[in-house]
Scaffold this active site. Sequence first.
Site, PDB file in Angstrom:
ATOM      1  N   LYS A  37       5.275 -14.179  14.096  1.00 32.51           N
ATOM      2  CA  LYS A  37       4.305 -13.435  14.913  1.00 32.51           C
ATOM      3  C   LYS A  37       4.833 -13.265  16.335  1.00 32.51           C
ATOM      4  O   LYS A  37       4.663 -12.199  16.945  1.00 32.51           O
ATOM      5  CB  LYS A  37       2.962 -14.161  14.901  1.00 32.51           C
ATOM      6  N   GLU A  49      -1.560  -4.310  11.733  1.00 35.45           N
ATOM      7  CA  GLU A  49      -2.446  -5.076  12.623  1.00 35.45           C
ATOM      8  C   GLU A  49      -2.768  -6.469  12.077  1.00 35.45           C
ATOM      9  O   GLU A  49      -2.900  -7.440  12.838  1.00 35.45           O
ATOM     10  CB  GLU A  49      -3.750  -4.299  12.840  1.00 35.45           C
ATOM     11  N   GLY A  81      -4.776 -12.064  12.708  1.00 30.41           N
ATOM     12  CA  GLY A  81      -5.820 -11.653  11.760  1.00 30.41           C
ATOM     13  C   GLY A  81      -6.683 -10.507  12.241  1.00 30.41           C
ATOM     14  O   GLY A  81      -6.192  -9.402  12.489  1.00 30.41           O
ATOM     15  N   ARG A  97       0.454 -10.412  -9.912  1.00 33.76           N
ATOM     16  CA  ARG A  97       1.466 -11.063 -10.730  1.00 33.76           C
ATOM     17  C   ARG A  97       0.958 -11.290 -12.150  1.00 33.76           C
ATOM     18  O   ARG A  97       1.658 -11.058 -13.116  1.00 33.76           O
ATOM     19  CB  ARG A  97       1.843 -12.404 -10.092  1.00 33.76           C
ATOM     20  N   ARG A  98      -0.319 -11.731 -12.271  1.00 34.89           N
ATOM     21  CA  ARG A  98      -0.875 -12.061 -13.592  1.00 34.89           C
ATOM     22  C   ARG A  98      -2.161 -11.264 -13.820  1.00 34.89           C
ATOM     23  O   ARG A  98      -3.259 -11.726 -13.475  1.00 34.89           O
ATOM     24  CB  ARG A  98      -1.194 -13.557 -13.652  1.00 34.89           C
ATOM     25  N   ILE A 115      -8.132  -9.914  14.976  1.00 39.23           N
ATOM     26  CA  ILE A 115      -8.132  -9.535  16.399  1.00 39.23           C
ATOM     27  C   ILE A 115      -7.311  -8.261  16.606  1.00 39.23           C
ATOM     28  O   ILE A 115      -6.137  -8.223  16.227  1.00 39.23           O
ATOM     29  CB  ILE A 115      -7.527 -10.654  17.276  1.00 39.23           C
ATOM     30  N   ASP A 151       5.521 -19.301  10.587  1.00 35.71           N
ATOM     31  CA  ASP A 151       4.530 -18.217  10.637  1.00 35.71           C
ATOM     32  C   ASP A 151       4.316 -17.770  12.088  1.00 35.71           C
ATOM     33  O   ASP A 151       4.351 -16.576  12.399  1.00 35.71           O
ATOM     34  CB  ASP A 151       3.215 -18.714  10.022  1.00 35.71           C
ATOM     35  N   LYS A 161       3.878 -10.694   8.070  1.00 36.21           N
ATOM     36  CA  LYS A 161       4.634 -10.963   9.299  1.00 36.21           C
ATOM     37  C   LYS A 161       6.041 -11.451   9.014  1.00 36.21           C
ATOM     38  O   LYS A 161       6.969 -11.154   9.768  1.00 36.21           O
ATOM     39  CB  LYS A 161       3.900 -11.962  10.192  1.00 36.21           C
TER      40      LYS A 161
HETATM   41  N1  LIG Z   1      -4.689 -15.556   4.222  1.00 38.33           N
HETATM   42  C1  LIG Z   1      -4.707 -15.225   5.491  1.00 38.33           C
HETATM   43  O1  LIG Z   1      -5.502 -15.732   6.290  1.00 38.33           O
HETATM   44  C2  LIG Z   1      -3.757 -14.182   6.002  1.00 38.33           C
HETATM   45  C3  LIG Z   1      -3.938 -13.699   7.302  1.00 38.33           C
HETATM   46  C4  LIG Z   1      -3.049 -12.737   7.812  1.00 38.33           C
HETATM   47  C5  LIG Z   1      -2.003 -12.299   7.028  1.00 38.33           C
HETATM   48  N2  LIG Z   1      -1.847 -12.810   5.772  1.00 38.33           N
HETATM   49  C6  LIG Z   1      -0.745 -12.277   4.980  1.00 38.33           C
HETATM   50  O2  LIG Z   1      -1.291 -11.507   3.922  1.00 38.33           O
HETATM   51  C7  LIG Z   1      -0.430 -11.587   2.783  1.00 38.33           C
HETATM   52  C8  LIG Z   1      -1.236 -12.082   1.582  1.00 38.33           C
HETATM   53  O3  LIG Z   1      -1.780 -13.347   1.898  1.00 38.33           O
HETATM   54  P1  LIG Z   1      -2.898 -14.026   0.963  1.00 38.33           P
HETATM   55  O4  LIG Z   1      -3.362 -15.213   1.716  1.00 38.33           O
HETATM   56  O5  LIG Z   1      -3.874 -13.021   0.486  1.00 38.33           O
HETATM   57  O6  LIG Z   1      -1.975 -14.508  -0.264  1.00 38.33           O
HETATM   58  P2  LIG Z   1      -2.422 -14.954  -1.739  1.00 38.33           P
HETATM   59  O7  LIG Z   1      -1.383 -15.883  -2.213  1.00 38.33           O
HETATM   60  O8  LIG Z   1      -3.846 -15.368  -1.774  1.00 38.33           O
HETATM   61  O9  LIG Z   1      -2.299 -13.583  -2.584  1.00 38.33           O
HETATM   62  C9  LIG Z   1      -1.066 -13.022  -2.943  1.00 38.33           C
HETATM   63  C10 LIG Z   1      -1.275 -12.003  -4.053  1.00 38.33           C
HETATM   64  O10 LIG Z   1      -0.013 -11.412  -4.352  1.00 38.33           O
HETATM   65  C11 LIG Z   1       0.151 -11.351  -5.766  1.00 38.33           C
HETATM   66  N3  LIG Z   1       1.575 -11.442  -6.099  1.00 38.33           N
HETATM   67  C12 LIG Z   1       2.429 -12.450  -5.774  1.00 38.33           C
HETATM   68  N4  LIG Z   1       3.661 -12.173  -6.284  1.00 38.33           N
HETATM   69  C13 LIG Z   1       3.554 -10.986  -6.906  1.00 38.33           C
HETATM   70  C14 LIG Z   1       4.475 -10.178  -7.634  1.00 38.33           C
HETATM   71  N5  LIG Z   1       5.750 -10.545  -7.778  1.00 38.33           N
HETATM   72  N6  LIG Z   1       4.021  -9.022  -8.174  1.00 38.33           N
HETATM   73  C15 LIG Z   1       2.738  -8.647  -8.011  1.00 38.33           C
HETATM   74  N7  LIG Z   1       1.816  -9.356  -7.326  1.00 38.33           N
HETATM   75  C16 LIG Z   1       2.242 -10.512  -6.793  1.00 38.33           C
HETATM   76  C17 LIG Z   1      -0.617 -12.518  -6.310  1.00 38.33           C
HETATM   77  O11 LIG Z   1      -0.982 -12.257  -7.663  1.00 38.33           O
HETATM   78  C18 LIG Z   1      -1.840 -12.549  -5.363  1.00 38.33           C
HETATM   79  O12 LIG Z   1      -2.804 -11.643  -5.861  1.00 38.33           O
HETATM   80  C19 LIG Z   1       0.726 -12.481   3.203  1.00 38.33           C
HETATM   81  O13 LIG Z   1       1.764 -11.669   3.726  1.00 38.33           O
HETATM   82  C20 LIG Z   1       0.129 -13.310   4.323  1.00 38.33           C
HETATM   83  O14 LIG Z   1       1.105 -13.773   5.231  1.00 38.33           O
HETATM   84  C21 LIG Z   1      -2.704 -13.725   5.242  1.00 38.33           C
HETATM   85  N1  LIG Z   2      -1.359 -18.728   7.625  1.00 34.64           N
HETATM   86  C1  LIG Z   2      -1.730 -17.903   8.722  1.00 34.64           C
HETATM   87  C2  LIG Z   2      -2.585 -16.768   8.264  1.00 34.64           C
HETATM   88  C3  LIG Z   2      -2.874 -15.759   9.333  1.00 34.64           C
HETATM   89  O1  LIG Z   2      -1.753 -15.016   9.650  1.00 34.64           O
HETATM   90  C4  LIG Z   2      -2.490 -18.745   9.741  1.00 34.64           C
HETATM   91  O2  LIG Z   2      -2.859 -19.885   9.429  1.00 34.64           O
HETATM   92  O3  LIG Z   2      -2.687 -18.283  10.857  1.00 34.64           O
HETATM   93 NA    NA Z   3      -4.533  -8.536  14.408  1.00 39.80          NA
END
Ligand SMILES: NC(=O)c1ccc[n+]([C@@H]2O[C@H](COP(=O)([O-])OP(=O)(O)OC[C@H]3O[C@@H](n4cnc5c(N)ncnc54)[C@H](O)[C@@H]3O)[C@@H](O)[C@H]2O)c1
Ligand SMILES: N[C@@H](CCO)C(=O)O
Ligand code: NA
Length: 436
Positions: free
Chosen positions: A208, A132, A137, A50-51, A139, A204, A108
């Site tokens: 899932k 996956e 996560g 985004r930034r 797993i 969330d 998800k």
């Molecule tokens: N954090 C976890 O433990 C985890 C685990 C499993 C799945 N996920 C999934 O992974 C994905 C990302 O999670 P995260 O924790 O890394 O999120 P985060 O908020 O840390 O990162 C999101 C990223 O997306 C970018 N972004 C947001 N809006 C944007 C836009 N309009 N244009 C371009 N870039 C944009 C942001 O700049 C940032 O870099 C989500 O779908 C989340 O559900 C996260």
């Molecule tokens: N927010 C999610 C990230 C993993 O999908 C959690 O706490 O399990």
């Molecule tokens: Na998994």
Amino acid sequence: MSTVDGRVIKVALLGCGTVGGEVVRLLTEQAEELAARAGARVELAGIAVRRPDKHPELPPELVTSDVAKLVTSPDVDVVVELVGGIEPVRQWLLDALKAGKSVVTANKALLAEHSAELFEAADAAGVDLYFEAAVAGAIPLLRPLRESLAGDRITRVMGIVNGTTNYILSAMDSTGAGYAETLEEASRLGYAEADPTADVDGYDAASKAAILASLAFHTRVTASDVHREGIADVTASDLAAANVLGRTVKLLAICERVTADDGTESVSARVHPVMIPRNHQLAGVGGAYNAVYVEADAAGELMFYGQGAGGAPTASAVLGDLVAVARNRVVGGRGPRESAHAALPVRPMGQTPTRYHVSLDVADRAGVLAQVAQAFAGHGVSIAAVRQRDANDTASLVVVTHLAPDAALRSTVDDIAELDVVNQVVSVMRVEGEDQ
Ligand SMILES: NC(=O)c1ccc[n+]([C@@H]2O[C@H](COP(=O)([O-])OP(=O)(O)OC[C@H]3O[C@@H](n4cnc5c(N)ncnc54)[C@H](O)[C@@H]3O)[C@@H](O)[C@H]2O)c1
Ligand SMILES: N[C@@H](CCO)C(=O)O
Ligand code: NA
């Protein structure tokens, strides 16, 4: 060169936050090993954030905020989406698939609503859709459901699939820590969603559960089909009531194949707090760990356990998918497509068989137990165990039921709350597992 012939697979990374940042690190640090395993070098063609000014750590020539352009760039073979949320991500991924890019995502929320549309676009273009990281996560859980167990008949998938709420409940249970401070810590550690109410209110986990039920039962199940309750209403009284009985409280996702007396099948998918005995294997799953049981006719019971949230664990699952997509591109094959042939109906929560634990503060006088028992009987609910403890002129009464339709149990609790002899309904919670 960006073609498979040149043995280079070019990746557009969307999002470089908690998970995306770890994907960049692993792609860089393990470039040689990944190339050997995939049969092609896996290189970043661009990173959308985004930034861009907030990412001095990334190579400036790769960083862009123009996602729409990046996802259809002729230079890109695979789009890895780690932004999250539904729009505009849905449109970016549809555009990418239509342009012949395979997609790897951890999203998800999007998959639980729009996987049919995404799979159709992937099919039409003859490309892959892998996800996956979207459930549990690190797993390996979705690949076993999609591939390893494709020859079996799954009857149940049950487990802890949200790291944030498990982290909070574990801390509340073990240290008596407050809810707000624990949630703050879970966010700091990168477990929580951008809006942590998605974790706390069960959205969330419900997303899932929809993905798990779809894969396990070969049926399209969306998030709105999943009965959802979060942990916001889990009180210290609930945990204390659980503790008295040697139990603890976990937020579980439960997906079941329910067979009616006439043999017709349906799917039930739900997320809610559950009391389980402390000697249940899920009771020992602490912090941001996830654990999921799968029961299948031929395989019997399987258990999957590991880190369900956090940057590096989630990136591990993303990288695994990326190598699979790269391999498919190199040899010209494809991963599994959508499997929704069973098209089973979704059973409403009210008709789903559950068991309740009801803890009451009642007047300590003759006939109270009979009145409470009558309320259960009036709704056809059979009682499994009763425990009473006296204190001055009141008494604490705990009732655990046998299985009954959830609506009947709910109505029973409503009736009990109206009884004159009941001072307070202290705790009502569903129960899983037998006490040893
Ligand atoms: N954090 C976890 O433990 C985890 C685990 C499993 C799945 N996920 C999934 O992974 C994905 C990302 O999670 P995260 O924790 O890394 O999120 P985060 O908020 O840390 O990162 C999101 C990223 O997306 C970018 N972004 C947001 N809006 C944007 C836009 N309009 N244009 C371009 N870039 C944009 C942001 O700049 C940032 O870099 C989500 O779908 C989340 O559900 C996260
Ligand atoms: N927010 C999610 C990230 C993993 O999908 C959690 O706490 O399990
Ligand atoms: Na998994």
